[in-house]
Design an enzyme around this catalytic site. Structure first.
Site, PDB file in Angstrom:
ATOM      1  N   LEU A 111      48.262  31.603  18.912  1.00  0.00           N
ATOM      2  CA  LEU A 111      48.835  32.817  19.495  1.00  0.00           C
ATOM      3  C   LEU A 111      47.857  33.542  20.407  1.00  0.00           C
ATOM      4  O   LEU A 111      48.249  34.226  21.343  1.00  0.00           O
ATOM      5  CB  LEU A 111      49.298  33.770  18.387  1.00  0.00           C
ATOM      6  CG  LEU A 111      50.400  33.259  17.458  1.00  0.00           C
ATOM      7  CD1 LEU A 111      50.648  34.266  16.339  1.00  0.00           C
ATOM      8  CD2 LEU A 111      51.678  32.996  18.238  1.00  0.00           C
ATOM      9  N   GLY A 112      46.571  33.430  20.093  1.00  0.00           N
ATOM     10  CA  GLY A 112      45.574  34.138  20.882  1.00  0.00           C
ATOM     11  C   GLY A 112      44.185  33.882  20.347  1.00  0.00           C
ATOM     12  O   GLY A 112      43.994  33.231  19.318  1.00  0.00           O
ATOM     13  N   GLY A 114      40.126  35.870  20.142  1.00  0.00           N
ATOM     14  CA  GLY A 114      39.302  37.039  20.392  1.00  0.00           C
ATOM     15  C   GLY A 114      37.858  36.772  20.017  1.00  0.00           C
ATOM     16  O   GLY A 114      37.459  35.641  19.742  1.00  0.00           O
ATOM     17  N   PHE A 116      36.263  37.527  17.341  1.00  0.00           N
ATOM     18  CA  PHE A 116      35.982  37.160  15.960  1.00  0.00           C
ATOM     19  C   PHE A 116      36.728  35.918  15.501  1.00  0.00           C
ATOM     20  O   PHE A 116      36.511  35.451  14.388  1.00  0.00           O
ATOM     21  CB  PHE A 116      36.329  38.322  15.021  1.00  0.00           C
ATOM     22  CG  PHE A 116      35.241  39.343  14.930  1.00  0.00           C
ATOM     23  CD1 PHE A 116      34.104  39.098  14.190  1.00  0.00           C
ATOM     24  CD2 PHE A 116      35.347  40.547  15.592  1.00  0.00           C
ATOM     25  CE1 PHE A 116      33.089  40.032  14.096  1.00  0.00           C
ATOM     26  CE2 PHE A 116      34.338  41.496  15.510  1.00  0.00           C
ATOM     27  CZ  PHE A 116      33.203  41.233  14.761  1.00  0.00           C
ATOM     28  N   GLY A 117      37.631  35.375  16.306  1.00  0.00           N
ATOM     29  CA  GLY A 117      38.317  34.183  15.860  1.00  0.00           C
ATOM     30  C   GLY A 117      39.596  33.897  16.614  1.00  0.00           C
ATOM     31  O   GLY A 117      39.898  34.505  17.641  1.00  0.00           O
ATOM     32  N   LYS A 133      44.781  34.742  11.144  1.00  0.00           N
ATOM     33  CA  LYS A 133      43.573  34.985  11.927  1.00  0.00           C
ATOM     34  C   LYS A 133      42.396  34.261  11.279  1.00  0.00           C
ATOM     35  O   LYS A 133      41.924  34.643  10.210  1.00  0.00           O
ATOM     36  CB  LYS A 133      43.301  36.489  11.998  1.00  0.00           C
ATOM     37  CG  LYS A 133      42.080  36.876  12.805  1.00  0.00           C
ATOM     38  CD  LYS A 133      41.946  38.398  12.822  1.00  0.00           C
ATOM     39  CE  LYS A 133      40.762  38.878  13.612  1.00  0.00           C
ATOM     40  NZ  LYS A 133      40.648  40.357  13.597  1.00  0.00           N
ATOM     41  N   ASP A 232      38.466  51.412  17.179  1.00  0.00           N
ATOM     42  CA  ASP A 232      38.713  50.491  18.286  1.00  0.00           C
ATOM     43  C   ASP A 232      40.170  50.574  18.746  1.00  0.00           C
ATOM     44  O   ASP A 232      40.848  49.548  18.874  1.00  0.00           O
ATOM     45  CB  ASP A 232      38.351  49.056  17.881  1.00  0.00           C
ATOM     46  CG  ASP A 232      38.072  48.166  19.085  1.00  0.00           C
ATOM     47  OD1 ASP A 232      37.832  48.712  20.179  1.00  0.00           O
ATOM     48  OD2 ASP A 232      38.075  46.923  18.928  1.00  0.00           O
TER      49      ASP A 232
END
Length: 425
Positions: A111-112, A114, A116-117, A133, A232
């Site tokens: 899905l994506g 970033g 961190f993973g 995730k 964040d």
């Protein structure tokens, strides 16, 4: 097993959640002598219900009943790895590596990705869609462990319509992962900044996304068992479901603090440059008002459906907050709203702009609380004229500040470097 018992098992999660809310309310009311007998009676009822639920769980285990799977409860850190000492006792499901491989069809659909993973799409046995995730790093990576604990420990305490729900986690030597509810429309940034998607949301959607996000943050600050500062807030961390309902996500930088504490100790830069509040790099204490500033920047982006800082914009329009303040001060805010494809006489849009200007005040104490932000966005509270958010800066200075903050790394983001940047102008 009788149908009645099966029904009780199905409702166990809801009953336990209700009991926790009841007991929290009781503890607040015990200070009042007039309602003390009623509270005691309610408290006894809740304790009996808790014992009954425990008996039902025992019966379920003894009967090996598997039609209605119950999530295992984290009773204490004694049964898990020592790093779980800070994880609260909430109902979350623990997955093994093999479980996650089955759920994601061997991590088939990404899905994506970033810092961190990587996030994969999965489906549970009950057909519920989830986002898995997978955190990067090995078991000895302190940063990964810290981020993992922050997410589980903070989001595990929450239960709000506008916060993404944690369904479970995996913590094994070979794999560390978090399992969240699946959000069909992904993150908000794609709808604000992607030319193909930007026109798929209208002004009413923008309003509901702004209010929903504000409600989620207000819950973290004021209605949780402990205050949670997200640190964040940005479009990439606001997810949208099939109906474009916003849910705040990514609690990897979140900090839990006692309700008795007025501020927390600064342990280093947190957040994303450009969205992070000035107190992150100036000598101010850190409070929930840091999230208010970040939300203010996000609010400008929701209003304009553009990034808060764009180098290819006209010189006086590069930094969106400063541009909106300039137009507001000149009394020509309506012209800017027209540029955002919003009716210049739209009172809700003007209200959103004013609330955003209040949120990005340089002094933390000047910013409203998130509960006040919600009421102002909904029109329940009057929006007074905000003071200048940039009182000690010329337009050029504020532009330098934003250009600097948007490009600086956390290790270089210091007030000394900022002074040097401005003084060398």
């Amino acid at each position: 097993m009788t149908p009645a018992v099966k029904l009780w098992i199905r409702r166990t999660d809801e009953i336990e959640s209700g009991i926790r809310r009841l007991e929290k309310r009781i503890l607040k009311k015990k200070s009042s002598i007039h309602c003390f007998p009623c509270c005691i009676s309610s408290y006894r009822i809740s304790r009996r219900a808790t014992r009954m639920i425990s008996d039902i769980n025992d019966l379920c285990r003894e009967s090996n009943f598997s039609v209605i799977p119950l999530s295992p409860r984290i009773e204490s850190s004694n049964t898990l790895d020592p790093i779980f000492d800070e994880i609260i006792e909430e109902k979350v499901k623990m997955f093994s590596r093999q479980n996650l491989k089955n759920i994601t069809d061997n991590f088939k659909e990404k899905l994506g990705e970033g810092g961190f993973g990587v996030v994969y799409k999965g489906i549970l046995a009950d057909k519920m869609l989830v986002a898995v995730k997978i955190l990067n790093g090995n078991i000895s990576d302190n940063l990964i462990i810290k981020q993992f604990k922050a997410e589980v420990n903070s989001i595990g305490r929450t239960n709000h319509f506008n916060l993404v729900r944690l369904c479970g986690f995996c913590f094994e030597k070979e794999l560390k992962a978090l399992v969240f509810e699946f959000m069909e429309n992904g993150s908000l940034d794609s709808f604000l900044f992607d030319d193909k998607k930007r026109n798929s949301i209208g002004w009413k959607d923008q309003q509901s996304i702004a209010v929903g996000t504000a409600r989620g943050i207000a819950y973290l600050h004021e209605d949780c068992r402990d205050n949670i500062i997200h640190y964040d807030i940005k479009p990439g961390n606001v997810l949208l479901d099939a109906k474009l309902c916003p849910k705040v996500a990514d609690f990897g930088l979140a900090k839990i603090c006692s309700r008795d504490a007025s501020h927390i100790t600064k342990t280093g830069f947190r957040g994303t440059p450009g969205y992070a509040a000035p107190e992150m790099w100036l000598p101010y204490p850190l409070t929930t008002k840091s999230d208010v500033y970040s939300f203010g920047v996000l609010l400008f982006e929701i209003l304009g459906k553009r990034k808060h800082y764009e180098t290819n914009a006209l010189p006086d329009q590069e930094w969106l907050p400063r541009w909106v303040w300039k137009k507001f001060e000149e009394g020509t805010l309506g012209e800017t709203l027209l540029g955002f494809e919003i009716d210049e006489k739209d009172k809700e849009a003007e209200r959103m702009a004013i609330v955003a200007l209040w949120c990005v005040q340089q002094q933390p104490e000047m910013r409203p609380s998130m509960s006040s932000v919600v009421k102002k966005l909904e029109g329940e509270l009057k929006c007074n004229r905000p003071p200048n958010p940039f009182p000690h800066m010329s337009y050029n200075d504020s532009a330098i500040l934003q250009r600097f903050s948007s490009n600086a790394s956390s290790t270089l983001f210091t007030s000394t470097a900022l002074v040097t940047a401005i003084s060398s102008r």
